[in-house]
Design a protein around this motif. Structure first.
Motif, short mmCIF file in Angstrom:
data_model
loop_
_atom_site.label_atom_id
_atom_site.label_comp_id
_atom_site.label_asym_id
_atom_site.label_seq_id
_atom_site.Cartn_x
_atom_site.Cartn_y
_atom_site.Cartn_z
N PRO A 361 21.27 1.56 12.25
CA PRO A 361 21.73 0.17 12.38
C PRO A 361 20.74 -0.85 11.82
CG PRO A 361 22.19 1.37 14.40
CD PRO A 361 21.32 2.25 13.56
N VAL A 362 19.45 -0.53 11.85
CA VAL A 362 18.43 -1.45 11.33
C VAL A 362 18.55 -1.60 9.82
CG1 VAL A 362 15.94 -1.87 11.18
CG2 VAL A 362 16.89 -0.81 13.23
N VAL A 363 18.94 -0.54 9.13
CA VAL A 363 18.98 -0.56 7.66
C VAL A 363 20.40 -0.49 7.11
CG1 VAL A 363 16.68 0.48 7.50
CG2 VAL A 363 18.69 1.97 7.58
N ALA A 364 21.41 -0.63 7.97
CA ALA A 364 22.80 -0.39 7.56
C ALA A 364 23.24 -1.29 6.41
CB ALA A 364 23.74 -0.57 8.75
N SER A 365 22.81 -2.54 6.43
CA SER A 365 23.24 -3.47 5.38
C SER A 365 22.73 -3.04 4.01
CB SER A 365 22.76 -4.89 5.71
OG SER A 365 23.16 -5.79 4.70
N ASP A 366 21.46 -2.69 3.93
CA ASP A 366 20.89 -2.25 2.65
C ASP A 366 21.44 -0.89 2.24
OD1 ASP A 366 19.32 -4.51 2.12
OD2 ASP A 366 17.71 -3.79 3.41
N VAL A 367 21.67 0.00 3.20
CA VAL A 367 22.26 1.31 2.88
C VAL A 367 23.64 1.13 2.28
CG1 VAL A 367 23.20 3.42 3.89
CG2 VAL A 367 20.93 2.63 4.56
N ALA A 368 24.47 0.27 2.91
CA ALA A 368 25.83 0.05 2.41
C ALA A 368 25.81 -0.51 0.99
CB ALA A 368 26.58 -0.89 3.35
N GLY A 369 24.95 -1.49 0.75
CA GLY A 369 24.89 -2.08 -0.59
C GLY A 369 24.37 -1.11 -1.63
N LEU A 370 23.36 -0.32 -1.26
CA LEU A 370 22.74 0.58 -2.22
C LEU A 370 23.63 1.77 -2.56
CD1 LEU A 370 20.06 0.90 -3.78
CD2 LEU A 370 19.25 2.30 -1.88
N ILE A 371 24.38 2.28 -1.58
CA ILE A 371 25.19 3.48 -1.81
C ILE A 371 26.63 3.13 -2.21
CG2 ILE A 371 26.15 5.53 -0.68
CD1 ILE A 371 23.62 5.78 0.88
N PHE A 372 27.18 2.08 -1.63
CA PHE A 372 28.60 1.79 -1.84
C PHE A 372 28.87 0.57 -2.73
CE2 PHE A 372 28.84 3.58 2.68
CZ PHE A 372 29.08 4.87 2.23
N GLY A 373 27.83 -0.20 -3.07
CA GLY A 373 28.06 -1.48 -3.73
C GLY A 373 28.08 -1.44 -5.23
N TYR A 374 29.06 -0.77 -5.83
CA TYR A 374 29.16 -0.66 -7.28
C TYR A 374 30.60 -0.89 -7.73
CZ TYR A 374 24.66 1.63 -6.61
OH TYR A 374 23.37 1.91 -6.24
N GLY A 375 30.73 -1.35 -8.96
CA GLY A 375 32.04 -1.44 -9.60
C GLY A 375 33.08 -2.15 -8.77
N ALA A 376 34.21 -1.47 -8.54
CA ALA A 376 35.33 -2.06 -7.82
C ALA A 376 35.00 -2.38 -6.38
CB ALA A 376 36.54 -1.11 -7.88
N ASN A 377 33.93 -1.80 -5.83
CA ASN A 377 33.59 -2.02 -4.41
C ASN A 377 32.37 -2.91 -4.23
OD1 ASN A 377 34.28 -1.28 -1.62
ND2 ASN A 377 32.25 -0.35 -1.58
N ARG A 378 31.87 -3.51 -5.29
CA ARG A 378 30.63 -4.27 -5.19
C ARG A 378 30.76 -5.43 -4.19
NH1 ARG A 378 25.93 -4.59 -7.90
NH2 ARG A 378 24.80 -6.57 -7.81
#
Length: 558
Positions: A361-378
């Motif tokens: 939970p401490v790093v969830a925001s950066d994890v989500a952006g780094l792993i899921f934040g590309y292309g159509a899901n950015r």
């Protein structure tokens, strides 16, 4: 404090699990590249749900129809046959493989033909409104492309369990990498050919060409994943010869055990079917833009897969390594040894899994952006943050329940496992309906995660109490003292990591991927260092044993 005998067992478990864990790490990394590319291509809305639900159906149905028997029943039975039969289980294993292949082939043909009916059962009724005809047709087409996976999933697990029963653990953990590499190649070709979804495409169906690329490519990966295991059978001392003499050969006992495991899986899959249906309402009722897009099955399933990393790397590896040992203790009717082996594995698992889950939970925001934040899901990557954070709690309870079930399976207490799972499924279904009644579409996935967590909290307590009673104790006081020390260490670790996040957040700002990577590396590094330091101060022997084992392996390689 662990006894010398427990410490020796921990060393053995760590050593036996190292190859499996390494394979799982590489598999998970390649799997997350695959997941990131899929989200970049399809987004996380209805367009993505159309493919992801269709591609999930074969795995769900394989688990429903055969997975429980293959995963839980066969290893103890194969170990017994290997130990007790004059031919070291050769004939018994040949009959199992023959019967399994025939069954899987038959049900696969039926499921390909019945794809429209399966879709109607698994997704929300809103998808059958006239305005969603294109999405519905695409889901049916994709499901038909993917249904042959049922056969190859089954054969992969069946062959993998034969290898496990003969002490060859690595190939089953490494084979999914081939599947992921094929999927990455297919998705790269898809992105080059069709490009990322945008605008109204994020809510739409697929063209026939896109369906063929995604569907056939997904199935090809599962085929290769199975074929990778075949050469290892001969190395493990097994050569397959079809056997059709099923009657009077001991298979009846296996399948009587299997009945309860099948019922267990049925209960579990009924609950999961409800979750998939409810999750699909989030994207059907949501919009296409980042501002109004709902969270549905794609958010729920990808969050779950990411949070399951410590479970897959640590818990599954340790449980797979210890199951033959538990089965041998049960076969010798040595329940004290069984209880000791299981509690030792539980302590080791908690010491490795809990800090990772607590830091998420401490790093969830950066994890989500780094792993899921590309292309159509950015623009919608942050929709994953609530589900990621909440799943950390649920996976901890699931891990505890999962480990205790290995004890029940070793004792062949499959009926008891089924009854416990009925309670879990009922709680999950009830909580899921209650928590998703008349809510905004964006809250759908997080609410379903809370339902999952509540269900497995009940299951963890119930399964532990039942097995402890069965074994005349399961180290309850010792586990409580261990949990108290571990909880204090983890709480202090999270506090240190939170302070590190606040400090680095002031220095490194913005939502760029390099900034997210820097923040994640700093917070993760500080958290890991704090945990190892505190574990040494508080003399947490389980962590020290892992460090010594890994250090020794590195030294030997040098």
């Amino acid at each position: 404090m662990s006894s010398p005998e427990d410490a020796g067992e921990s060393r053995s478990l760590v050593t036996n699990s190292a190859v499996m864990a390494a394979g799982t790490v590489v598999s998970r990394i390649s799997g997350y590249v695959r997941g990131a590319m899929l989200l970049a291509a399809l987004g996380a809305g209805l367009h993505a749900d159309v493919f992801n639900i269709a591609n999930t159906i074969p795995n769900m149905l394989y688990i429903l129809l055969a997975g429980g028997v293959f995963n839980a029943v066969l290893v103890p039975q194969l170990v017994r046959a290997l130990k007790n039969d004059p031919d070291r289980g050769e004939a018994y294993t040949n009959r199992i493989v023959t019967l399994g292949a025939l069954f899987l082939a038959a049900v696969t043909v039926v499921l390909v033909l019945a794809a429209p009916l399966v879709i109607r059962v698994l997704v929300t009724g809103g998808l059958f409104d006239p305005e969603y005809a294109a999405q519905r047709e695409s889901m049916v087409d994709l499901a038909r492309y993917c249904m042959p996976q049922v056969f190859f999933y089954g054969m992969f697990v069946l062959v993998g369990q034969i290898l496990n029963s003969r002490g060859t653990f690595g190939p089953m953990m490494w084979a999914p990498i081939a599947n992921n590499l094929i999927a990455i190649t297919i998705l790269a070709a898809y992105l080059i050919t069709f490009g990322p979804a945008e605008g109204r495409e994020l809510c739409g169906g697929f063209t026939p060409a896109a369906e063929a690329v995604l569907g056939i490519g997904s199935t090809l990966g599962i085929v290769v994943q199975f074929l990778v295991l075949i050469p290892y059978l001969k190395r493990a001392g097994y050569s397959f010869r079809p056997r059709f003499d099923f009657r009077g050969t001991g298979l009846g006992h296996t399948f009587r055990l299997g009945i309860w495991t099948v019922l267990f899986v049925v209960a579990n899959q009924i609950a999961y079917t409800v979750v998939v249906r409810l999750a699909s309402t989030g994207t059907v009722t949501g919009g296409c833009t980042a501002a109004d897009q709902g969270t549905g099955y794609t958010v729920y399933s990808n969050s779950f897969l990411l949070v399951m990393v410590p479970h897959a790397i640590i818990t599954v590896s340790l449980a797979t390594a210890v199951l033959p040992r538990l089965s041998a203790a049960a076969a010798d009717q040595d329940r004290r040894r069984l209880a000791r082996s299981l509690t030792s594995t539980m302590r080791l698992t908690y010491a490795l899994v809990l800090p990772v889950l607590a830091l998420l939970p401490v790093v969830a925001s950066d994890v989500a952006g780094l792993i899921f934040g590309y292309g159509a899901n950015r623009e919608t990557a942050q929709n994953f943050v609530p589900s990621l954070s909440l799943f950390a709690v649920g996976v901890l309870f699931f891990t505890s329940h999962y480990l205790v079930l290995r004890g029940f399976y070793a004792l062949e207490q499959n009926k008891r496992v089924f009854l416990i799972q009925c309670v879990i499924a009922a709680v999950n279904i009830g909580a899921a309906y209650a928590l998703t009644w008349d809510i905004p579409p964006e809250e759908t996935a997080p609410r379903l995660v809370i339902a999952y967590s509540v269900a497995y909290a009940v299951g963890a307590v119930l399964s532990y109490a039942q097995l402890s009673r069965r074994l005349d104790g399961l180290g309850g006081r010792e586990l409580l003292r261990f949990a108290t020390r571990l909880g204090l260490i983890v709480a202090l670790t999270v506090a240190v990591a939170f302070l590190a996040r606040e400090a680095i957040g002031e220095l490194v700002t913005g939502d760029s991927h390099p900034a997210q990577l820097v923040r994640l590396a700093v917070v993760g590094g500080v958290g890991a260092g704090a945990y190892l330091t505190l574990a040494r101060i508080f003399r947490l022997e389980e962590v020290a044993e892992v460090v010594r084992t890994l250090t020794a392996r590195v030294s030997r390689r040098r």
